[in-house]
Design a protein around this motif. Structure first.
Motif, PDB file in Angstrom:
ATOM      1  N   PHE A 161      -2.637  53.070  40.655  1.00 53.63           N
ATOM      2  CA  PHE A 161      -1.775  51.952  40.241  1.00 53.63           C
ATOM      3  C   PHE A 161      -0.667  52.386  39.292  1.00 53.63           C
ATOM      4  CE2 PHE A 161      -6.066  50.382  41.131  1.00 53.63           C
ATOM      5  CZ  PHE A 161      -5.793  49.572  42.225  1.00 53.63           C
ATOM      6  N   VAL A 162      -0.061  53.520  39.616  1.00 52.44           N
ATOM      7  CA  VAL A 162       1.085  54.008  38.854  1.00 52.44           C
ATOM      8  C   VAL A 162       2.185  54.372  39.846  1.00 52.44           C
ATOM      9  CG1 VAL A 162      -0.307  54.875  36.923  1.00 52.44           C
ATOM     10  CG2 VAL A 162       0.265  56.413  38.809  1.00 52.44           C
ATOM     11  N   SER A 163       3.353  54.650  39.335  1.00 48.29           N
ATOM     12  CA  SER A 163       4.464  55.043  40.205  1.00 48.29           C
ATOM     13  C   SER A 163       4.356  56.516  40.574  1.00 48.29           C
ATOM     14  CB  SER A 163       5.798  54.790  39.495  1.00 48.29           C
ATOM     15  OG  SER A 163       5.947  55.708  38.424  1.00 48.29           O
ATOM     16  N   GLU A 164       5.033  56.873  41.649  1.00 54.00           N
ATOM     17  CA  GLU A 164       5.099  58.283  42.042  1.00 54.00           C
ATOM     18  C   GLU A 164       5.759  59.092  40.924  1.00 54.00           C
ATOM     19  OE1 GLU A 164       6.698  58.991  45.968  1.00 54.00           O
ATOM     20  OE2 GLU A 164       5.734  57.162  46.716  1.00 54.00           O
ATOM     21  N   ARG A 165       6.749  58.487  40.301  1.00 47.77           N
ATOM     22  CA  ARG A 165       7.448  59.162  39.199  1.00 47.77           C
ATOM     23  C   ARG A 165       6.471  59.511  38.068  1.00 47.77           C
ATOM     24  NH1 ARG A 165      12.974  56.856  37.131  1.00 47.77           N
ATOM     25  NH2 ARG A 165      13.853  58.907  36.969  1.00 47.77           N
ATOM     26  N   LYS A 166       5.526  58.599  37.793  1.00 42.87           N
ATOM     27  CA  LYS A 166       4.525  58.837  36.743  1.00 42.87           C
ATOM     28  C   LYS A 166       3.625  60.012  37.127  1.00 42.87           C
ATOM     29  CE  LYS A 166       2.059  57.919  33.056  1.00 42.87           C
ATOM     30  NZ  LYS A 166       2.561  58.146  31.707  1.00 42.87           N
ATOM     31  N   VAL A 167       3.205  60.073  38.388  1.00 37.35           N
ATOM     32  CA  VAL A 167       2.366  61.188  38.852  1.00 37.35           C
ATOM     33  C   VAL A 167       3.125  62.506  38.682  1.00 37.35           C
ATOM     34  CG1 VAL A 167       1.163  62.206  40.825  1.00 37.35           C
ATOM     35  CG2 VAL A 167       1.036  59.734  40.432  1.00 37.35           C
ATOM     36  N   HIS A 168       4.388  62.523  39.097  1.00 36.21           N
ATOM     37  CA  HIS A 168       5.200  63.731  38.925  1.00 36.21           C
ATOM     38  C   HIS A 168       5.312  64.097  37.450  1.00 36.21           C
ATOM     39  CE1 HIS A 168       6.587  64.768  42.939  1.00 36.21           C
ATOM     40  NE2 HIS A 168       6.734  63.473  43.188  1.00 36.21           N
TER      41      HIS A 168
END
Length: 110
Positions: free
Chosen positions: A27-34
């Motif tokens: 439940f996070v953005s792809e940007r957060k994972v990166h």
């Protein structure tokens, strides 16, 4: 980060495991994972690839599964794609790794 890595490790056999799958699962953005991976000097794709090759190395050295079966168990349903990814990451072919287990160093755990 620990949760994302644990989630990924449990799903290395899924060819669709990627940044968007990790983001959706947590439940996070792809940007957060990166950003999380960048904070430790890595990328999600690079880390997943290394984990898949480490798992493949273990399977090649400890089982009699065919190379195609090992590839599929590590998220590479196409044996030729698996062989290329394995060679690119480890420097040797899956066949060589199996034949010369001591010469096939497991990729770093990143």
């Amino acid at each position: 980060m620990r949760g994302i890595r644990a989630h990924a490790l449990g799903r290395l056999q899924e060819p669709t495991l990627d940044v968007s799958a990790l983001a959706r699962a947590h439940f996070v953005s792809e940007r957060k994972v990166h950003a999380l991976f960048a904070a430790v000097g890595d990328t999600p794709a690079g880390w997943i690839r290394r984990q898949r090759v480490a798992k493949a190395t273990h399977l090649l050295q400890s089982t009699t599964q065919s190379i195609a079966q090992v590839g599929a168990a590590c998220g590479y349903p196409d044996p030729s794609v698996f062989a290329r990814a394995f060679r690119r990451e480890s420097g040797v072919s899956p066949t060589f790794c199996r034949a010369a287990a001591k010469s096939c160093a497991s990729p770093r755990d990143g």
